[in-house]
Design an enzyme around this catalytic site. Structure first.
Site, PDB file in Angstrom:
ATOM      1  N   ARG A 116     -49.784 -65.126  35.029  1.00 46.11           N
ATOM      2  CA  ARG A 116     -50.144 -64.242  36.145  1.00 46.11           C
ATOM      3  C   ARG A 116     -49.918 -62.784  35.787  1.00 46.11           C
ATOM      4  NH1 ARG A 116     -48.223 -66.312  41.590  1.00 46.11           N
ATOM      5  NH2 ARG A 116     -50.203 -67.359  41.250  1.00 46.11           N
ATOM      6  N   TYR A 117     -48.823 -62.514  35.087  1.00 45.54           N
ATOM      7  CA  TYR A 117     -48.512 -61.145  34.672  1.00 45.54           C
ATOM      8  C   TYR A 117     -48.872 -61.040  33.196  1.00 45.54           C
ATOM      9  CZ  TYR A 117     -45.758 -61.597  38.940  1.00 45.54           C
ATOM     10  OH  TYR A 117     -45.361 -61.833  40.234  1.00 45.54           O
ATOM     11  N   ARG A 120     -46.134 -61.859  30.207  1.00 44.33           N
ATOM     12  CA  ARG A 120     -45.257 -63.034  30.243  1.00 44.33           C
ATOM     13  C   ARG A 120     -45.943 -64.186  30.975  1.00 44.33           C
ATOM     14  NH1 ARG A 120     -44.314 -59.181  33.823  1.00 44.33           N
ATOM     15  NH2 ARG A 120     -43.289 -59.494  35.827  1.00 44.33           N
ATOM     16  N   CYS A 129     -35.417 -82.405  38.590  1.00 43.72           N
ATOM     17  CA  CYS A 129     -34.289 -81.493  38.799  1.00 43.72           C
ATOM     18  C   CYS A 129     -33.020 -82.321  38.991  1.00 43.72           C
ATOM     19  CB  CYS A 129     -34.507 -80.641  40.042  1.00 43.72           C
ATOM     20  SG  CYS A 129     -35.957 -79.593  39.901  1.00 43.72           S
ATOM     21  N   CYS A 133     -33.741 -79.172  45.733  1.00 42.99           N
ATOM     22  CA  CYS A 133     -33.403 -78.202  46.773  1.00 42.99           C
ATOM     23  C   CYS A 133     -34.465 -78.293  47.846  1.00 42.99           C
ATOM     24  CB  CYS A 133     -33.382 -76.794  46.200  1.00 42.99           C
ATOM     25  SG  CYS A 133     -32.511 -76.688  44.623  1.00 42.99           S
ATOM     26  N   CYS A 136     -37.226 -75.625  48.004  1.00 44.54           N
ATOM     27  CA  CYS A 136     -37.942 -75.328  46.755  1.00 44.54           C
ATOM     28  C   CYS A 136     -39.407 -74.938  46.993  1.00 44.54           C
ATOM     29  CB  CYS A 136     -37.903 -76.560  45.860  1.00 44.54           C
ATOM     30  SG  CYS A 136     -38.771 -76.311  44.300  1.00 44.54           S
ATOM     31  N   ARG A 138     -41.657 -75.159  44.750  1.00 43.31           N
ATOM     32  CA  ARG A 138     -42.535 -76.058  43.976  1.00 43.31           C
ATOM     33  C   ARG A 138     -42.296 -77.511  44.373  1.00 43.31           C
ATOM     34  NH1 ARG A 138     -41.435 -72.988  38.844  1.00 43.31           N
ATOM     35  NH2 ARG A 138     -42.725 -71.138  39.088  1.00 43.31           N
ATOM     36  N   ASP A 296     -40.613 -68.291  50.598  1.00 42.38           N
ATOM     37  CA  ASP A 296     -42.078 -68.356  50.690  1.00 42.38           C
ATOM     38  C   ASP A 296     -42.547 -69.293  51.816  1.00 42.38           C
ATOM     39  OD1 ASP A 296     -42.378 -66.779  48.361  1.00 42.38           O
ATOM     40  OD2 ASP A 296     -42.062 -68.544  47.093  1.00 42.38           O
ATOM     41  N   ASP A 333     -42.599 -62.871  47.065  1.00 41.73           N
ATOM     42  CA  ASP A 333     -43.679 -63.302  46.177  1.00 41.73           C
ATOM     43  C   ASP A 333     -44.873 -63.511  47.083  1.00 41.73           C
ATOM     44  OD1 ASP A 333     -44.856 -63.884  43.800  1.00 41.73           O
ATOM     45  OD2 ASP A 333     -43.331 -65.332  43.174  1.00 41.73           O
ATOM     46  N   LYS A 340     -45.173 -60.459  42.824  1.00 37.57           N
ATOM     47  CA  LYS A 340     -43.948 -60.086  43.531  1.00 37.57           C
ATOM     48  C   LYS A 340     -44.028 -58.653  44.044  1.00 37.57           C
ATOM     49  CE  LYS A 340     -41.061 -63.065  40.636  1.00 37.57           C
ATOM     50  NZ  LYS A 340     -42.095 -63.504  39.670  1.00 37.57           N
TER      51      LYS A 340
HETATM   52  C1  PLP Z   1     -41.723 -64.547  38.873  1.00 40.81           C
HETATM   53  C2  PLP Z   1     -42.653 -64.915  37.850  1.00 40.81           C
HETATM   54  C3  PLP Z   1     -42.527 -64.441  36.539  1.00 40.81           C
HETATM   55  C4  PLP Z   1     -41.380 -63.583  36.089  1.00 40.81           C
HETATM   56  O1  PLP Z   1     -41.369 -62.320  36.689  1.00 40.81           O
HETATM   57  P1  PLP Z   1     -40.164 -61.336  36.424  1.00 40.81           P
HETATM   58  O2  PLP Z   1     -40.405 -60.230  37.407  1.00 40.81           O
HETATM   59  O3  PLP Z   1     -40.271 -60.890  34.999  1.00 40.81           O
HETATM   60  O4  PLP Z   1     -38.902 -62.071  36.658  1.00 40.81           O
HETATM   61  C5  PLP Z   1     -43.486 -64.814  35.635  1.00 40.81           C
HETATM   62  N1  PLP Z   1     -44.539 -65.587  35.973  1.00 40.81           N
HETATM   63  C6  PLP Z   1     -44.699 -66.033  37.223  1.00 40.81           C
HETATM   64  C7  PLP Z   1     -45.881 -66.857  37.553  1.00 40.81           C
HETATM   65  C8  PLP Z   1     -43.752 -65.729  38.205  1.00 40.81           C
HETATM   66  O5  PLP Z   1     -43.901 -66.213  39.442  1.00 40.81           O
HETATM   67  S1  SF4 Z   2     -35.440 -74.684  43.398  1.00 36.75           S
HETATM   68 FE1  SF4 Z   2     -36.908 -76.355  42.997  1.00 36.75          FE
HETATM   69  S2  SF4 Z   2     -37.301 -76.285  40.809  1.00 36.75           S
HETATM   70 FE2  SF4 Z   2     -35.416 -75.124  41.187  1.00 36.75          FE
HETATM   71  S3  SF4 Z   2     -33.751 -76.604  40.908  1.00 36.75           S
HETATM   72 FE3  SF4 Z   2     -34.243 -76.577  43.073  1.00 36.75          FE
HETATM   73  S4  SF4 Z   2     -35.720 -78.220  43.341  1.00 36.75           S
HETATM   74 FE4  SF4 Z   2     -35.650 -77.766  41.155  1.00 36.75          FE
END
Ligand code: PLP
Ligand code: SF4
Length: 360
Positions: A116-117, A120, A129, A133, A136, A138, A296, A333, A340
């Site tokens: 996305r960025y 990175r 996990c 959580c 979470c 995801r 989120d 986010d 973000k």
């Molecule tokens: C949050 C995130 C990152 C990392 O972002 P930083 O601001 O460098 O911590 C990278 N990729 C995705 C998809 C993210 O959601």
């Molecule tokens: S926040 Fe989601 S991905 Fe992270 S440890 Fe908890 S359950 Fe696993």
């Protein structure tokens, strides 16, 4: 795992041998994973937990014995219990929400890799996990039960290798530290072999939920792949224990900087005193508060979401009162996958009617 809670804790670690308790594989394979297990902990008949049955079909449960030893099962409002015990509101929600509000699936050039960025990317290497959580973002992945696959990961590595703008790779999930040392070695080694990948990062909640996983062997392995950064997720001051502090200390001694990404959670850490205690506690164990995430709008997480203004006012008060080393960046986010957005506190924010224009 059906020990009825001793006074004060769901599980009393004194009922297990030291060699079991300190063994991460034992901790991992003895996680509470079923309605029966939860009933055993609470000392109630399974039938009385029928409101959780449907929740578990959609969002499975997993809680390590270690994490269970940190709170009282009988206290429904306990901030640690709420992070890991099922809640009917996960499936009976009022406001809805969506499975993937950040539209991560849209930014995947190959399955499991979010780019996305520009500089990175984030690799989802497993959906497993130590503790699931409940908040979470995801949680959609849990039921798909994506396991680590060498072939799937190789496809990600191939994409990263042919994309020179990528200088940092975040290894995430799920929790990558639920994988074996051998698999981690292979993952880190494959990425390290790519010339333009300068920095590696691991996102893991293991220091908080399964600190025994941070062994001497793991630290030695990770040390080989520096610069390697580790981001974890402490959400409440009571998660800072001698065990979690030791895990962070071992990582730091191996030259792995440890940072923290908390999630702002209603009734758990969305008040000034609790957040201050958490941030002070992190500073004491040399873990740098990095982000505080606005929760989120994920389906099944609505009951954890705090009004953004509550978070802003809390951050503003913290910013005025506590050391700069303790201050995370408060970020949202943004839904729709636009990335973000930082919410920096300014001294005029508490007056919501302030006209920003008059300040410049
Ligand atoms: C949050 C995130 C990152 C990392 O972002 P930083 O601001 O460098 O911590 C990278 N990729 C995705 C998809 C993210 O959601
Ligand atoms: S926040 Fe989601 S991905 Fe992270 S440890 Fe908890 S359950 Fe696993």
């Amino acid at each position: 795992m059906t020990n009825k809670a001793d006074k004060g804790a769901c599980l009393n670690k004194a009922s297990f041998t030291d060699s079991d308790w300190t063994n991460w594989k034992w901790q991992f394979s003895n996680r509470v994973r079923s309605l029966n297990g939860l009933a055993g902990l609470l000392g109630v008949p399974v039938d009385s937990l029928s409101s959780w049955e449907d929740v578990l079909h959609v969002y499975p449960v997993a809680i390590s014995p270690y994490y269970l030893s940190l709170f009282d099962c009988a206290d429904e409002s306990d901030p640690l219990r709420r992070q890991c015990f099922p809640d009917p509101r996960e499936i009976h929600f009022s406001l809805g929400g969506v499975d993937d509000p950040l539209e991560e699936e849209r930014d995947m050039p190959v399955p499991g890799l979010i780019h996305r960025y520009s500089d990175r990317c984030l690799a989802i290497v497993t959906a497993t996990c130590a503790v699931y959580c409940r908040h979470c973002n995801r949680k959609r992945l849990w039921k798909e039960n994506v396991k680590f696959s060498q072939r799937r990961f190789q496809t990600m590595v191939d994409y990263i290798a042919r994309t020179p703008e990528l200088r940092e790779v975040i290894i995430s999930g799920g929790d990558p530290l639920t994988l074996s040392d051998e698999k981690l070695d292979w993952i880190l080694g494959s990425l390290r072999a790519i010339k333009h990948v300068e920095v590696l990062r691991i996102g893991t909640r293991v220091p908080v939920t399964l600190p025994m996983r941070v062994t001497k062997e793991l630290c030695a392995l990770m040390k080989k792949y520096r610069p390697l950064w580790l981001n974890t997720q402490f959400n409440h001051p009571r998660e800072i224990t001698p065990d979690s502090a030791r895990a962070c200390e071992m990582l730091l001694e191996s030259g792995i900087p440890v940072s923290n990404q908390s999630v702002l959670l209603k009734g758990i850490n969305d008040d000034y005193e609790t957040m201050k205690d958490l941030l002070y506690g992190l500073e004491r164990i040399s873990v740098r508060p990095y982000y505080l995430f606005q929760c989120d709008p994920v389906r099944g997480v609505d009951h954890f979401r705090t009004d953004i203004w509550v978070g802003m006012e809390m951050m503003e008060k913290l910013w005025h009162n506590i050391s700069g080393l303790c201050l995370p960046r408060f970020v949202l986010d943004s839904p729709g996958g636009r990335g973000k957005i930082p919410f920096q506190p300014f001294s005029f924010l508490s007056d919501r009617k302030a006209n920003l224009q008059t300040l410049f």
